[in-house]
Write a protein that holds these residues in place. Structure first.
Motif, PDB file in Angstrom:
ATOM      1  N   ASP A  27       0.836  -1.198   0.000  1.00 16.37           N
ATOM      2  CA  ASP A  27       0.000   0.000   0.000  1.00 16.37           C
ATOM      3  C   ASP A  27       0.870   1.247   0.000  1.00 16.37           C
ATOM      4  N   HIS A  29       0.525   5.372   0.201  1.00 22.28           N
ATOM      5  CA  HIS A  29      -0.370   6.478   0.546  1.00 22.28           C
ATOM      6  C   HIS A  29       0.350   7.779   0.210  1.00 22.28           C
ATOM      7  N   ASP A  39      -4.508   6.596  -2.429  1.00 27.63           N
ATOM      8  CA  ASP A  39      -3.995   5.322  -1.961  1.00 27.63           C
ATOM      9  C   ASP A  39      -4.010   4.347  -3.129  1.00 27.63           C
ATOM     10  N   LYS A  41      -2.080   0.332  -4.614  1.00 29.25           N
ATOM     11  CA  LYS A  41      -1.214  -0.819  -4.378  1.00 29.25           C
ATOM     12  C   LYS A  41      -0.146  -0.825  -5.455  1.00 29.25           C
TER      13      LYS A  41
END
Length: 59
Positions: A27, A29, A39, A41
């Motif tokens: 993840d 951010h 956000d 991946k």
């Protein structure tokens, strides 16, 4: 200011004027100068501090 732009590895812009990045596993951010958050991946593959560019491989 020391903000950077975030790009995917194919060159498309993910976010402009990024001032903060936090990584938690896969993840990522990001926060921009207007305090908007994104956000996603992925994996950071390159940070070019001279050009103010961050390259992220999206999972």
């Amino acid at each position: 200011m020391c903000e950077s732009n975030a790009y995917s590895t194919d060159g498309s812009i993910l976010m402009e004027d990024v001032i903060s990045i936090k990584i938690e596993g896969e993840d990522i951010h990001m926060v921009d100068i207007l305090n908007q958050r994104k956000d996603l991946k992925g994996t950071i593959v390159e940070i070019d501090l001279d050009a103010h560019k961050i390259y992220i491989k999206i999972n």
